[in-house]
Design an enzyme around this catalytic site. Structure first.
Site, mmCIF file in Angstrom:
data_model
loop_
_atom_site.group_PDB
_atom_site.id
_atom_site.type_symbol
_atom_site.label_atom_id
_atom_site.label_comp_id
_atom_site.label_asym_id
_atom_site.label_seq_id
_atom_site.Cartn_x
_atom_site.Cartn_y
_atom_site.Cartn_z
ATOM 1 N N GLU A 288 0.850 -1.198 0.000
ATOM 2 C CA GLU A 288 0.000 0.000 0.000
ATOM 3 C C GLU A 288 0.883 1.244 0.000
ATOM 4 O O GLU A 288 2.012 1.214 0.496
ATOM 5 C CB GLU A 288 -0.881 -0.076 1.264
ATOM 6 N N ASP A 289 0.386 2.338 -0.547
ATOM 7 C CA ASP A 289 1.190 3.565 -0.546
ATOM 8 C C ASP A 289 1.179 4.261 0.816
ATOM 9 O O ASP A 289 2.202 4.702 1.303
ATOM 10 C CB ASP A 289 0.726 4.529 -1.658
ATOM 11 N N THR B 109 -5.983 7.181 7.874
ATOM 12 C CA THR B 109 -6.816 6.870 9.046
ATOM 13 C C THR B 109 -6.685 5.392 9.447
ATOM 14 O O THR B 109 -6.981 5.027 10.578
ATOM 15 C CB THR B 109 -8.303 7.136 8.743
ATOM 16 N N LYS C 115 -8.478 3.127 8.010
ATOM 17 C CA LYS C 115 -9.797 2.549 7.747
ATOM 18 C C LYS C 115 -9.781 1.572 6.555
ATOM 19 O O LYS C 115 -10.306 0.456 6.640
ATOM 20 C CB LYS C 115 -10.747 3.712 7.458
ATOM 21 N N PHE D 128 -1.410 16.649 3.423
ATOM 22 C CA PHE D 128 -1.772 15.845 2.256
ATOM 23 C C PHE D 128 -0.579 15.798 1.311
ATOM 24 O O PHE D 128 -0.088 16.828 0.862
ATOM 25 C CB PHE D 128 -3.003 16.403 1.554
ATOM 26 N N ASP E 4 -1.893 10.383 -5.333
ATOM 27 C CA ASP E 4 -2.594 11.393 -6.128
ATOM 28 C C ASP E 4 -3.453 12.316 -5.275
ATOM 29 O O ASP E 4 -3.756 12.044 -4.109
ATOM 30 C CB ASP E 4 -3.525 10.710 -7.137
ATOM 31 N N ARG F 238 0.288 11.845 -9.953
ATOM 32 C CA ARG F 238 0.906 10.514 -9.956
ATOM 33 C C ARG F 238 2.192 10.551 -10.776
ATOM 34 O O ARG F 238 3.086 9.724 -10.583
ATOM 35 C CB ARG F 238 -0.058 9.476 -10.540
HETATM 36 N N1 HPA Z 1 -2.086 11.694 -0.202
HETATM 37 C C1 HPA Z 1 -2.584 10.898 -1.181
HETATM 38 N N2 HPA Z 1 -3.447 9.916 -0.958
HETATM 39 C C2 HPA Z 1 -3.839 9.715 0.309
HETATM 40 C C3 HPA Z 1 -3.349 10.500 1.365
HETATM 41 C C4 HPA Z 1 -2.425 11.543 1.108
HETATM 42 O O1 HPA Z 1 -1.943 12.289 1.995
HETATM 43 N N3 HPA Z 1 -3.933 10.026 2.493
HETATM 44 C C5 HPA Z 1 -4.731 9.002 2.100
HETATM 45 N N4 HPA Z 1 -4.695 8.806 0.799
HETATM 46 MG MG MG Z 2 -3.736 4.119 -1.229
#
Ligand code: HPA
Ligand code: MG
Length: 218
Positions: free
Chosen positions: A132-133, A137, A139, A185, A192, A198
């Protein structure tokens, strides 16, 4: 120092000026700083790959969480392959892809997973590594893990490039983490904002102008 412990990226000491790096012209006005330069990301991904090979006990199903995870997944799998050819421990890999969508603008809506029942049955008895990137949270990952565990995999581990230090966290912490980042963020390296950014190599902090420029307007 535990090598599995993430690098703590602290917002005061770790924000690089955009001027010091190559940023695509089309994004220059939408970013406030570079948080993690591409070269540092790659070095950390190599180390995570090494740890994953060391700790693996058999064939791995490496499962990419699309779309944001694709760059980390591709680089991680490449480093795992290189590590395997350099060392004497071999880890057979098979690759899977899951599409997850949970964000519109910045607010988290409901999590949607693309897995069919048939696809999930493939996980039975396997050692799964979810890639996962970012854990924000927590969730999305908690829901994904609950869903996968119903199909009786032998084991499920999670590698996330980033974990965000946010008060909204549900406390979930993955097995492998590249960096802990401030509550901002971030975009780039396949992360993205409404499908933009991206195509940016460094992990950067989006600015207010960028949020406005690339917002979904209804
Ligand atoms: N950036 C991009 N995608 C995301 C982020 C973020 O900070 N948090 C959750 N998804
Ligand atoms: Mg993701």
């Amino acid at each position: 120092m535990d090598p599995k412990k993430w690098i703590d990226v602290n917002s005061e000491s770790f924000q690089y000026s955009l001027d010091h790096f190559v940023i695509p012209d089309h994004y220059e006005d939408a970013l406030s700083s570079v948080l993690i330069p591409h070269g540092v990301i790659m070095d950390r991904v190599e180390k995570l790959a090494k740890l994953i090979v060391q700790e693996s006990t058999g064939p791995l199903v490496v499962c990419c969480v699309l779309k944001g995870g694709h760059q980390f997944f591709a680089d991680l799998v490449n480093y795992i392959k290189k590590n395997v050819t350099r060392g004497n421990k071999t880890v057979p890999l098979s690759l899977e892809f899951i599409k997850v969508k949970s964000y519109s603008n910045e607010t988290s809506g409901d999590v949607k997973l693309s897995l069919t029942d048939e696809e999930c049955k493939e996980f039975s008895g396997k050692n799964i590594l979810i890639v996962e990137d970012i854990i924000d949270t927590g969730k999305t990952m908690v829901q994904l893990l609950a869903k996968l565990r119903k199909y009786n995999p032998e084991s499920v581990k999670v590698a996330s490039l980033l974990i965000k230090k946010t008060p909204l966290s549900n406390g979930y912490v993955p097995d492998y983490v590249g960096f802990a980042i401030p509550n901002a963020f971030v975009v780039g390296y396949a992360l993205d904002y409404n499908e933009y950014f991206r195509d940016l190599d460094h992990i950067c902090v989006i600015n207010d102008h960028g949020k406005e420029k690339y917002a979904i307007k209804n």
